[in-house]
Design a protein around this motif. Sequence first.
Motif, short mmCIF file in Angstrom:
data_model
loop_
_atom_site.label_atom_id
_atom_site.label_comp_id
_atom_site.label_asym_id
_atom_site.label_seq_id
_atom_site.Cartn_x
_atom_site.Cartn_y
_atom_site.Cartn_z
N SER A 39 61.20 -82.57 42.85
CA SER A 39 61.74 -81.07 43.21
C SER A 39 63.34 -80.95 43.03
O SER A 39 63.77 -80.01 42.50
N THR A 83 56.88 -88.09 43.41
CA THR A 83 56.06 -86.91 43.51
C THR A 83 55.36 -86.87 44.61
O THR A 83 54.66 -85.77 45.03
N ASP A 128 58.80 -75.33 47.81
CA ASP A 128 59.58 -76.19 46.55
C ASP A 128 59.51 -75.21 45.45
O ASP A 128 60.50 -75.05 44.61
N SER A 187 56.02 -80.20 41.28
CA SER A 187 55.98 -79.69 42.65
C SER A 187 54.81 -78.91 43.01
O SER A 187 54.20 -78.11 42.38
#
Length: 718
Positions: free
Chosen positions: A346, A43, A312, A186
């Motif tokens: 994502s 992430t 994203d 995201s």
Amino acid sequence: MRPRSLALAAAIAVLPLTAVSLGVSTAQAATPNATPRVALPNTVNPAVAHSEKKGDVPAAQQIAVSVSLKLRNTDALDRFLTAVATPGTPEYGHYLTPEQFTAQFGPTQSAVDQVRTYLAQQGLTVTDVSANRQVVNAHGTAAQVSQAFGTHESSYLDPQLQRAFFANDAAASIPSDLAAVVQGVSGLDNHAVRKNRLATPNAVTPSTASSTPSGMAPAQYTGAYNLNKTGADGTGTTVALWEFDGYKSSNLTTYDAQYGLSGPAVSTVSVDGASYDSAPGQGQGEVELDSEIVRGAAPKATQLVYEAPNSDQGEIDMANKIVTDNRVSVVSISWGSCEPDTTASSMTAVDNAFKQAAAQGISIFSASGDDGSRDCTRSTSGSTVKAVDFPASSPHQTGVGGTNLKVSSSNTYSSESAWSTAGGGVSTVFAKPSWQTGTGVSGTMRTVPDVSSNADPASGFAIYTAGAWQVYGGTSAAAPLWSGYAAQFNQKAKAAGQPVLGEASPRLYSVANSSSYGSTFHDVTTGANQDFSAKAGYDQVTGWGSPVADALTTALLGGSTTPPSGGCTAAQLIGNGGFESGTASPWTASSGVIDNSASQPAHSGSWKAWMDGYGSAHTDTMSQTVSIPAGCASAKLTFWLHIDTAETGSTAYDKLTVQANNTTLATYSNADAAAGYVQRTLDLTSFAGQTVTVTFTGTEDSSLQTSFVIDDVALNVN
């Protein structure tokens, strides 16, 4: 126990929700609540490691985030995706609706509610939830976002791109009780920007735009690839264009008039409020290229231009909107980003939507990139890194590479070589899918591309954009050409009473690995990108090559392929085995069987299958059909069974029968009643290589109720 009424309604307990007041100071809350937390891997945007930190993001700055939820029954989903794309299997071509997919494989409503509640408790505002329940979108201040995800938001400067952005410094985390349902988050950074895959010849500049066309015309590329010999023009099909910019309808109609093309008017579908068409930006040429190439290849196909914010969240929301709208059978993608500079969480969220597309029979074709095997050349990681482009690297779409095409004076195929900067290589994110086999395929990771067509701007296309004619190339021209072919195929398939192309790669690889390869593809064997050379068979510059459209259509429509007879991948085959979707699908069940009332508790969760229990003559049934792969050494059906009865003694008055097809596996009765649940195991190994309908039948006599309560059904094979 009191007999239940035939009109019994499911009781849903509504619990009071206590609002939690969060004190947010002017500084970001870097320390999360004391509840045990779990880190969400992948992430952090990779650009953070290469960028210069400039300071904190202001605590009051608004940030929008997308929380992606995990799919369920993923082993069964993988098995279904293989079977639905394999001619000869019972599932072949029996695609799911969005509702069926969500019921069988999507996150549950309770998972969504759990995430919504947590976000609200942290002070975030939930703006919407995708129709397939895969994404929960929310926004809040940087302080609230930092508190919710246990991280810290900072401002950075990317020295490679000289671009300011914000990002989380470390991996996001969530409370441990959310870990089972949350895939990732995201929007914690705004670094990733999708770039179009459009190229112009070195000698061409905007000042050389012309009032007359000079590049390759539709008659040339449809003639070279035999698109003019399929007997199809896209009638009755719909193609989605995946875009982060807009277009002018007047440019598209000028193109049509120049080449005598006609078809349904192009229309726009806005995602997250994006609206570019009144003032298109720098990506206008890309959008108009995509539309004009599809028009040239399949003029009668309807085109829907999906336009989303270039972020994203925008990409994730566009993917999910396309599959839940379910209006198209083909998607053309000409935008992407290099894998190393894209947050993996994502990519996973988008790929999950692509799995749904495959289950629904939607074909996706993505440009493989225009920087060869060094896809990060114009991104943070730079040209020294071997990399491929996403979404072309997703295993649930078809990556399209690029060639230089030479066409004869009679508009027929002359020759083809690899374009020197056609995207291709090896993914570092996705494993090699089971269908990616054949001459030239190697390794354990997904390789790109799968197929190719003309993309070199030196053999580029005549495109009308921004009020003038240009010559454009790039793999962003190759993806819509293959999309146009897929529209043609789907028209032919419908006329022949056959299913649409669906997930294209498994079927294309099947043809490429057959004796028909030489007549269905142009095998491109000359040319190279930086690290890979074109060669006989598959290669990481041109894939299997370009289409011989009429012969490829015949091969794809002609006959069936026997399902694989060897090997067995360990999997769980039953869908909705815990009934937590709150609906029967993919089970077929009598009314009232799927139940969440408190009178009979579930073994786990809230829902179960409650058969009989009326105290009068009654029969309930519940069944599901699955295919047990050949080669499996073990196939075990397990379920938890609770039998509650008002009968006494050892005489079997009321019975539950379990069958596989017409074979009775076990019979239970009121005489087997017990206070709690008991797990039952039945052997289905003898059914390997067969399609099996597992049926539960509960039969109750005219007096004294017996309830057969079933939960957590599974069919594990290995």
